[in-house]
Design a protein around this motif. Structure first.
Motif, PDB file in Angstrom:
ATOM      1  N   ARG A 139       0.903  -1.183  -0.055  1.00  0.00           N
ATOM      2  CA  ARG A 139      -0.037   0.062   0.053  1.00  0.00           C
ATOM      3  C   ARG A 139       0.916   1.338  -0.029  1.00  0.00           C
ATOM      4  NH1 ARG A 139      -4.867   1.064   4.255  1.00  0.00           N
ATOM      5  NH2 ARG A 139      -5.765  -0.594   3.008  1.00  0.00           N
ATOM      6  N   TRP A 140       2.065   1.137   0.768  1.00  0.00           N
ATOM      7  CA  TRP A 140       2.769   2.382   0.782  1.00  0.00           C
ATOM      8  C   TRP A 140       3.500   2.553  -0.466  1.00  0.00           C
ATOM      9  CZ3 TRP A 140       8.474   2.536   0.999  1.00  0.00           C
ATOM     10  CH2 TRP A 140       9.045   3.774   1.064  1.00  0.00           C
ATOM     11  N   LEU A 141       3.842   1.564  -1.207  1.00  0.00           N
ATOM     12  CA  LEU A 141       4.698   1.544  -2.666  1.00  0.00           C
ATOM     13  C   LEU A 141       3.698   1.973  -3.667  1.00  0.00           C
ATOM     14  CD1 LEU A 141       7.145  -1.309  -2.112  1.00  0.00           C
ATOM     15  CD2 LEU A 141       7.867   1.068  -2.057  1.00  0.00           C
ATOM     16  N   VAL A 142       2.519   1.190  -3.761  1.00  0.00           N
ATOM     17  CA  VAL A 142       1.607   1.127  -4.963  1.00  0.00           C
ATOM     18  C   VAL A 142       0.659   2.126  -4.717  1.00  0.00           C
ATOM     19  CG1 VAL A 142       0.207  -0.234  -6.444  1.00  0.00           C
ATOM     20  CG2 VAL A 142       2.293  -0.812  -5.552  1.00  0.00           C
ATOM     21  N   GLY A 143      -0.146   2.092  -3.376  1.00  0.00           N
ATOM     22  CA  GLY A 143      -1.151   3.052  -3.133  1.00  0.00           C
ATOM     23  C   GLY A 143      -2.495   2.131  -2.995  1.00  0.00           C
ATOM     24  N   LYS A 144      -3.666   2.630  -2.894  1.00  0.00           N
ATOM     25  CA  LYS A 144      -4.736   1.630  -2.576  1.00  0.00           C
ATOM     26  C   LYS A 144      -5.708   1.834  -3.853  1.00  0.00           C
ATOM     27  CE  LYS A 144      -8.154   1.133   0.669  1.00  0.00           C
ATOM     28  NZ  LYS A 144      -9.057   1.418   1.956  1.00  0.00           N
ATOM     29  N   GLY A 145      -5.021   1.867  -5.054  1.00  0.00           N
ATOM     30  CA  GLY A 145      -5.723   2.108  -6.046  1.00  0.00           C
ATOM     31  C   GLY A 145      -6.551   0.623  -6.631  1.00  0.00           C
ATOM     32  N   GLU A 146      -7.595   0.477  -7.272  1.00  0.00           N
ATOM     33  CA  GLU A 146      -8.610  -0.651  -7.494  1.00  0.00           C
ATOM     34  C   GLU A 146      -7.775  -1.309  -8.833  1.00  0.00           C
ATOM     35  OE1 GLU A 146     -12.830  -1.409  -9.759  1.00  0.00           O
ATOM     36  OE2 GLU A 146     -12.589   0.132  -8.388  1.00  0.00           O
ATOM     37  N   LEU A 147      -7.562  -2.565  -8.678  1.00  0.00           N
ATOM     38  CA  LEU A 147      -6.925  -3.269  -9.781  1.00  0.00           C
ATOM     39  C   LEU A 147      -7.951  -3.784 -10.978  1.00  0.00           C
ATOM     40  CD1 LEU A 147      -4.251  -5.425  -7.973  1.00  0.00           C
ATOM     41  CD2 LEU A 147      -4.082  -3.669  -9.364  1.00  0.00           C
ATOM     42  N   PHE A 148      -8.987  -4.477 -10.128  1.00  0.00           N
ATOM     43  CA  PHE A 148     -10.167  -4.839 -10.863  1.00  0.00           C
ATOM     44  C   PHE A 148     -11.463  -5.429  -9.925  1.00  0.00           C
ATOM     45  CE2 PHE A 148      -7.283  -8.261 -10.175  1.00  0.00           C
ATOM     46  CZ  PHE A 148      -7.854  -9.349  -9.746  1.00  0.00           C
ATOM     47  N   THR A 149     -12.261  -5.669 -10.616  1.00  0.00           N
ATOM     48  CA  THR A 149     -13.542  -6.057  -9.626  1.00  0.00           C
ATOM     49  C   THR A 149     -14.032  -7.392 -10.107  1.00  0.00           C
ATOM     50  OG1 THR A 149     -15.103  -4.901 -11.177  1.00  0.00           O
ATOM     51  CG2 THR A 149     -14.383  -3.619  -9.374  1.00  0.00           C
ATOM     52  N   LEU A 150     -14.656  -8.110  -9.279  1.00  0.00           N
ATOM     53  CA  LEU A 150     -15.161  -9.419  -9.551  1.00  0.00           C
ATOM     54  C   LEU A 150     -16.603  -9.524  -9.539  1.00  0.00           C
ATOM     55  CD1 LEU A 150     -12.367 -11.843  -8.263  1.00  0.00           C
ATOM     56  CD2 LEU A 150     -12.932 -11.362 -10.565  1.00  0.00           C
ATOM     57  N   PRO A 151     -17.516 -10.036 -10.290  1.00  0.00           N
ATOM     58  CA  PRO A 151     -18.918 -10.233  -9.747  1.00  0.00           C
ATOM     59  C   PRO A 151     -18.892 -11.601  -8.926  1.00  0.00           C
ATOM     60  CG  PRO A 151     -18.385 -11.093 -12.076  1.00  0.00           C
ATOM     61  CD  PRO A 151     -17.314 -10.475 -11.555  1.00  0.00           C
ATOM     62  N   LEU A 152     -20.299 -11.757  -8.507  1.00  0.00           N
ATOM     63  CA  LEU A 152     -20.462 -12.900  -7.423  1.00  0.00           C
ATOM     64  C   LEU A 152     -20.555 -13.928  -8.237  1.00  0.00           C
ATOM     65  CD1 LEU A 152     -21.175 -13.972  -4.806  1.00  0.00           C
ATOM     66  CD2 LEU A 152     -23.638 -13.395  -5.230  1.00  0.00           C
ATOM     67  N   TRP A 153     -20.783 -14.179  -9.524  1.00  0.00           N
ATOM     68  CA  TRP A 153     -20.894 -15.496 -10.459  1.00  0.00           C
ATOM     69  C   TRP A 153     -19.472 -15.932 -10.629  1.00  0.00           C
ATOM     70  CZ3 TRP A 153     -18.166 -14.854 -14.709  1.00  0.00           C
ATOM     71  CH2 TRP A 153     -18.287 -13.597 -15.595  1.00  0.00           C
ATOM     72  N   ALA A 154     -18.480 -15.199 -10.375  1.00  0.00           N
ATOM     73  CA  ALA A 154     -17.093 -15.870 -10.668  1.00  0.00           C
ATOM     74  C   ALA A 154     -16.753 -16.815  -9.473  1.00  0.00           C
ATOM     75  CB  ALA A 154     -16.291 -14.651 -10.390  1.00  0.00           C
ATOM     76  N   VAL A 155     -17.270 -16.939  -8.477  1.00  0.00           N
ATOM     77  CA  VAL A 155     -17.014 -17.694  -7.382  1.00  0.00           C
ATOM     78  C   VAL A 155     -17.513 -19.259  -8.017  1.00  0.00           C
ATOM     79  CG1 VAL A 155     -17.679 -18.667  -5.238  1.00  0.00           C
ATOM     80  CG2 VAL A 155     -17.383 -16.177  -5.479  1.00  0.00           C
ATOM     81  N   PRO A 156     -18.776 -19.519  -8.400  1.00  0.00           N
ATOM     82  CA  PRO A 156     -18.940 -20.827  -8.716  1.00  0.00           C
ATOM     83  C   PRO A 156     -17.888 -21.101 -10.043  1.00  0.00           C
ATOM     84  CG  PRO A 156     -20.835 -19.488  -9.382  1.00  0.00           C
ATOM     85  CD  PRO A 156     -19.950 -18.828  -8.501  1.00  0.00           C
ATOM     86  N   VAL A 157     -17.750 -20.521 -10.893  1.00  0.00           N
ATOM     87  CA  VAL A 157     -16.706 -20.675 -12.222  1.00  0.00           C
ATOM     88  C   VAL A 157     -15.463 -21.159 -11.803  1.00  0.00           C
ATOM     89  CG1 VAL A 157     -15.598 -19.583 -14.107  1.00  0.00           C
ATOM     90  CG2 VAL A 157     -18.092 -18.867 -13.518  1.00  0.00           C
ATOM     91  N   VAL A 158     -14.949 -20.422 -10.535  1.00  0.00           N
ATOM     92  CA  VAL A 158     -13.640 -20.582 -10.223  1.00  0.00           C
ATOM     93  C   VAL A 158     -13.771 -21.951  -9.481  1.00  0.00           C
ATOM     94  CG1 VAL A 158     -11.697 -20.162  -8.579  1.00  0.00           C
ATOM     95  CG2 VAL A 158     -12.824 -18.247  -9.964  1.00  0.00           C
ATOM     96  N   LEU A 159     -14.851 -22.568  -8.591  1.00  0.00           N
ATOM     97  CA  LEU A 159     -14.984 -23.556  -7.803  1.00  0.00           C
ATOM     98  C   LEU A 159     -15.121 -25.011  -8.764  1.00  0.00           C
ATOM     99  CD1 LEU A 159     -16.927 -22.298  -4.781  1.00  0.00           C
ATOM    100  CD2 LEU A 159     -14.414 -23.007  -4.796  1.00  0.00           C
ATOM    101  N   LEU A 160     -15.783 -24.559  -9.937  1.00  0.00           N
ATOM    102  CA  LEU A 160     -16.100 -25.701 -10.575  1.00  0.00           C
ATOM    103  C   LEU A 160     -15.001 -27.015 -11.012  1.00  0.00           C
ATOM    104  CD1 LEU A 160     -18.578 -26.935 -12.279  1.00  0.00           C
ATOM    105  CD2 LEU A 160     -17.894 -25.474 -14.326  1.00  0.00           C
ATOM    106  N   PRO A 161     -14.069 -26.388 -11.342  1.00  0.00           N
ATOM    107  CA  PRO A 161     -12.977 -27.491 -11.809  1.00  0.00           C
ATOM    108  C   PRO A 161     -12.527 -28.328 -10.632  1.00  0.00           C
ATOM    109  CG  PRO A 161     -12.460 -25.395 -12.642  1.00  0.00           C
ATOM    110  CD  PRO A 161     -13.395 -25.188 -11.652  1.00  0.00           C
ATOM    111  N   SER A 162     -12.715 -27.918  -9.622  1.00  0.00           N
ATOM    112  CA  SER A 162     -12.326 -28.601  -8.311  1.00  0.00           C
ATOM    113  C   SER A 162     -13.430 -29.734  -7.810  1.00  0.00           C
ATOM    114  CB  SER A 162     -11.955 -27.763  -7.132  1.00  0.00           C
ATOM    115  OG  SER A 162     -12.983 -26.964  -6.723  1.00  0.00           O
ATOM    116  N   LEU A 163     -14.682 -29.553  -8.392  1.00  0.00           N
ATOM    117  CA  LEU A 163     -15.760 -30.234  -7.654  1.00  0.00           C
ATOM    118  C   LEU A 163     -15.455 -32.051  -7.749  1.00  0.00           C
ATOM    119  CD1 LEU A 163     -19.014 -28.073  -8.735  1.00  0.00           C
ATOM    120  CD2 LEU A 163     -17.936 -28.342  -6.355  1.00  0.00           C
ATOM    121  N   PRO A 164     -15.039 -32.486  -8.913  1.00  0.00           N
ATOM    122  CA  PRO A 164     -14.989 -33.682  -9.092  1.00  0.00           C
ATOM    123  C   PRO A 164     -13.906 -34.200  -7.936  1.00  0.00           C
ATOM    124  CG  PRO A 164     -15.050 -32.941 -11.188  1.00  0.00           C
ATOM    125  CD  PRO A 164     -14.915 -31.819 -10.374  1.00  0.00           C
ATOM    126  N   TYR A 165     -12.739 -33.447  -7.755  1.00  0.00           N
ATOM    127  CA  TYR A 165     -11.586 -33.958  -6.689  1.00  0.00           C
ATOM    128  C   TYR A 165     -12.340 -33.843  -5.419  1.00  0.00           C
ATOM    129  CZ  TYR A 165      -8.605 -33.469 -10.699  1.00  0.00           C
ATOM    130  OH  TYR A 165      -7.993 -33.809 -12.028  1.00  0.00           O
TER     131      TYR A 165
END
Length: 244
Positions: free
Chosen positions: A146-172
């Motif tokens: 935060r001291w070097l870069v600041g508190k700037g926004e990098l990107f935003t994620l919608p809520l539907w990104a959670v199941p998309v990220v979780l999907l590949p791991s479900l069989p395991y």
């Protein structure tokens, strides 16, 4: 290292190297038997696994499963951890759009790297150790970024990104849950054998690698801790058939 620390470190190494839950349990049972045999013979755990437990665990993981399959599982389980972290962040902020900043990203990346390094060397990390890593490792890194870069926004994620990220791991995840359930069922299932000798019944209890037996009048200790006393069985002789 104690036998418990060796087993914990091997388990963490195998999990991070993509070995499945069922295979990990089989390998731990086998390694535990070797460690107990070595302890009974007056040797240490290092005599079994060598001076570097990580090298030992890595060699066994390579023999257990090919690299491509292990790498695929490791990537899928990494998605599972990221998905759980995202879900926790959405719930903590109670929002449907998550703003990701550089300091927050550095905070979780530092904690993740420190946790992996700890578990590969020492095994599983406890709750108070996790909090300690957060304050000792994660917080200074986040403040520095935060001291070097600041508190700037990098990107935003919608809520539907959670199941998309979780999907590949479900069989395991389902496979691991099934393996844990089967292991608990096997642990509750009694294992015993009976050998009959004229005038005496010999009952054996235990696992295939450690059987405890008892003769008449002597208590037999079951793996669960219960005690059973064996009583003899004397059967009347069978009368010989009369000659015709």
């Amino acid at each position: 290292m104690t036998n418990e620390q060796i087993l914990a470190a091997c388990r963490s190494n195998w999990e991070y190297r993509g070995v499945g839950e069922a295979a990990v349990r089989e390998m731990l049972d086998e390694l535990s038997a070797h460690l107990e045999d070595a302890e009974a013979a007056g040797r240490t755990g290092e005599d079994v696994v060598g001076p570097d437990v990580r090298t030992f665990a890595a060699a066994w993981a390579r023999e257990r499963a090919p690299f491509a399959r292990r790498a695929l599982r490791t990537a899928a389980m990494a998605c599972f951890m990221v998905g759980c972290l995202l879900l926790f962040s959405f719930l903590l902020r109670w929002t449907v759009r998550l703003t990701v900043t550089a300091d927050h990203l550095a905070f979780w990346a530092a904690i993740g790297a420190a946790t992996v390094a700890w578990e590969l060397r020492r095994g599983g990390i406890r709750l108070h150790q996790g909090w300690l890593l957060s304050f000792v490792v994660g917080l200074p890194v986040a403040l520095l970024v935060r001291w070097l870069v600041g508190k700037g926004e990098l990107f935003t994620l919608p809520l539907w990104a959670v199941p998309v990220v979780l999907l590949p791991s479900l069989p395991y995840v389902v496979s691991d849950a099934r393996a844990r359930r089967n292991a608990k069922a096997d642990a509750r299932r009694p294992r015993c054998g009976t050998v009959e000798i004229p005038g005496m019944t010999l009952l054996s209890f235990g696992t295939p690698r450690g059987v405890r037996a008892s003769q008449e009048g002597e208590p037999a200790v079951l793996p669960s801790g219960a005690v059973m006393t064996v009583r003899s069985e004397v059967r009347a002789p069978v009368p010989a058939a009369s000659a015709a």
